[in-house]
Design a protein around this motif. Structure first.
Motif, PDB file in Angstrom:
ATOM      1  N   LYS A 200       0.779  -1.239   0.040  1.00 19.42           N
ATOM      2  CA  LYS A 200      -0.117  -0.156   0.065  1.00 19.42           C
ATOM      3  C   LYS A 200       1.125   1.250  -0.020  1.00 19.42           C
ATOM      4  O   LYS A 200       0.615   2.227  -0.630  1.00 19.42           O
ATOM      5  CB  LYS A 200      -1.111   0.053   1.246  1.00 19.42           C
ATOM      6  CG  LYS A 200      -2.264  -0.890   0.919  1.00 19.42           C
ATOM      7  CD  LYS A 200      -3.275  -0.619   2.130  1.00 19.42           C
ATOM      8  CE  LYS A 200      -4.118  -1.633   2.069  1.00 19.42           C
ATOM      9  NZ  LYS A 200      -4.294  -2.116   3.787  1.00 19.42           N
ATOM     10  N   GLN A 201       1.882   1.214   0.633  1.00 21.31           N
ATOM     11  CA  GLN A 201       2.883   2.507   0.807  1.00 21.31           C
ATOM     12  C   GLN A 201       3.349   2.639  -0.501  1.00 21.31           C
ATOM     13  O   GLN A 201       3.513   3.775  -1.106  1.00 21.31           O
ATOM     14  CB  GLN A 201       4.084   2.153   1.872  1.00 21.31           C
ATOM     15  CG  GLN A 201       3.728   2.530   3.347  1.00 21.31           C
ATOM     16  CD  GLN A 201       5.036   2.941   4.246  1.00 21.31           C
ATOM     17  OE1 GLN A 201       5.931   2.874   3.727  1.00 21.31           O
ATOM     18  NE2 GLN A 201       4.691   2.631   5.272  1.00 21.31           N
ATOM     19  N   THR A 204       0.838   4.153  -2.520  1.00 19.09           N
ATOM     20  CA  THR A 204       0.639   5.344  -2.684  1.00 19.09           C
ATOM     21  C   THR A 204       1.587   6.498  -3.113  1.00 19.09           C
ATOM     22  O   THR A 204       1.154   7.473  -3.962  1.00 19.09           O
ATOM     23  CB  THR A 204       0.367   5.655  -0.975  1.00 19.09           C
ATOM     24  OG1 THR A 204      -0.379   4.922  -0.165  1.00 19.09           O
ATOM     25  CG2 THR A 204       0.236   7.290  -0.621  1.00 19.09           C
ATOM     26  N   GLU A 207       0.965   6.672  -7.056  1.00 17.96           N
ATOM     27  CA  GLU A 207      -0.251   7.215  -7.286  1.00 17.96           C
ATOM     28  C   GLU A 207       0.044   8.844  -7.290  1.00 17.96           C
ATOM     29  O   GLU A 207      -0.205   9.924  -7.998  1.00 17.96           O
ATOM     30  CB  GLU A 207      -1.268   7.039  -6.489  1.00 17.96           C
ATOM     31  CG  GLU A 207      -2.036   5.680  -6.547  1.00 17.96           C
ATOM     32  CD  GLU A 207      -2.737   5.617  -7.917  1.00 17.96           C
ATOM     33  OE1 GLU A 207      -3.257   6.392  -8.254  1.00 17.96           O
ATOM     34  OE2 GLU A 207      -2.389   4.635  -8.680  1.00 17.96           O
ATOM     35  N   GLN A 208       0.703   9.176  -6.169  1.00 13.83           N
ATOM     36  CA  GLN A 208       1.197  10.678  -5.887  1.00 13.83           C
ATOM     37  C   GLN A 208       2.033  11.237  -7.230  1.00 13.83           C
ATOM     38  O   GLN A 208       2.010  12.157  -7.596  1.00 13.83           O
ATOM     39  CB  GLN A 208       2.170  11.003  -4.582  1.00 13.83           C
ATOM     40  CG  GLN A 208       1.256  11.021  -3.592  1.00 13.83           C
ATOM     41  CD  GLN A 208       1.971  10.920  -2.152  1.00 13.83           C
ATOM     42  OE1 GLN A 208       3.202  10.490  -2.001  1.00 13.83           O
ATOM     43  NE2 GLN A 208       1.154  10.819  -1.152  1.00 13.83           N
TER      44      GLN A 208
END
Ligand code: C5P
Length: 215
Positions: A200-201, A204, A207-208
């Protein structure tokens, strides 16, 4: 999209790379398997590390099919892999293979993700996103021990941790493409993270990155 993932053995980079590959439909190359496949051939042909020309010749024959060999994940082959990986001729031969994989992903994929030791620093310095995945030595050794036991291979913790320290030292101190954190890599320490949380990290971060690309 090209993603580079580096880090020491047992840090979880393979699991994260597989998860990212699935999420974004990227072709995945676990580059450690190239060195392991070569180590297997060196062992099979009874070569020793001084037979540099013969080892380099074998390195240039490695294909994706060689990576399917079930015997590549043993500790012995991992150790031998880190020894052949210090030969400059070997790294040169495998560099072309890896760059070719990154530059020409199959048309069904949206790009490529490669994991290894020198992907962000040397193989794909222009990667869109780089990660360095790490974890404390003891945690990595425990994970490796469990992995070996799950595969029915009897192992003892002290041998596994010693092996890991030897391999870390060899990978970090070799002259050719030593394991190190690329300047522009995102570092994720998975010591206290579940595989899902580590993935997940990483997602993220991607995605950023993608958002800043769209702006
Ligand atoms: O990642 P894995 O443990 O399968 O890698 C086996 C060995 O291959 C590593 O210890 C390292 O010496 C070598 N390797 C490398 N460069 C890479 C990937 C693996 O030198 N990009």
């Amino acid at each position: 999209m090209i993603i580079a993932i580096d880090g020491p053995a047992g840090a979880g980079k393979g699991t994260i790379a597989k998860g990212i590959a699935r999420h974004y439909n990227l072709a995945h190359l676990e580059t450690g398997l190239l060195y392991r496949a070569l180590a297997f051939k060196v062992f099979e042909n009874k070569l020793n590390l001084d037979d540099r020309d013969q080892i380099a010749a074998l390195a240039s024959t490695i294909s994706l099919d060689d990576l399917k060999n079930k015997h590549l994940r043993s500790e012995e082959i991992g150790n031998l892999a880190s020894k052949v990986a210090s030969l400059s001729e070997v790294r040169q031969a495998l560099l072309d293979f890896q760059r070719n994989f990154a530059d020409t992903p199959l048309s069904d994929f949206n790009g490529a993700i490669l994991d290894g030791r020198d992907i962000g620093t040397l193989v794909c310095p222009q990667a869109d996103i780089k990660f360095y995945i790490t974890a404390e030595l003891e945690v990595r050794a425990q994970r490796r021990l469990k992995e070996l036991q799950d595969r029915g291979i009897k192992s003892i913790y002290t041998a596994v941790i010693q092996n890991m320290m030897d391999r870390d030292l060899r990978d970090e101190s070799r002259q050719q493409a030593p394991l190190k954190i690329a300047n522009d890599a995102y570092v994720i320490d998975t010591s206290n993270l579940s595989p899902d949380d580590a993935l997940k990290q990483a997602i993220t971060v991607i995605e950023q990155h993608l958002k800043t690309q769209i702006r």
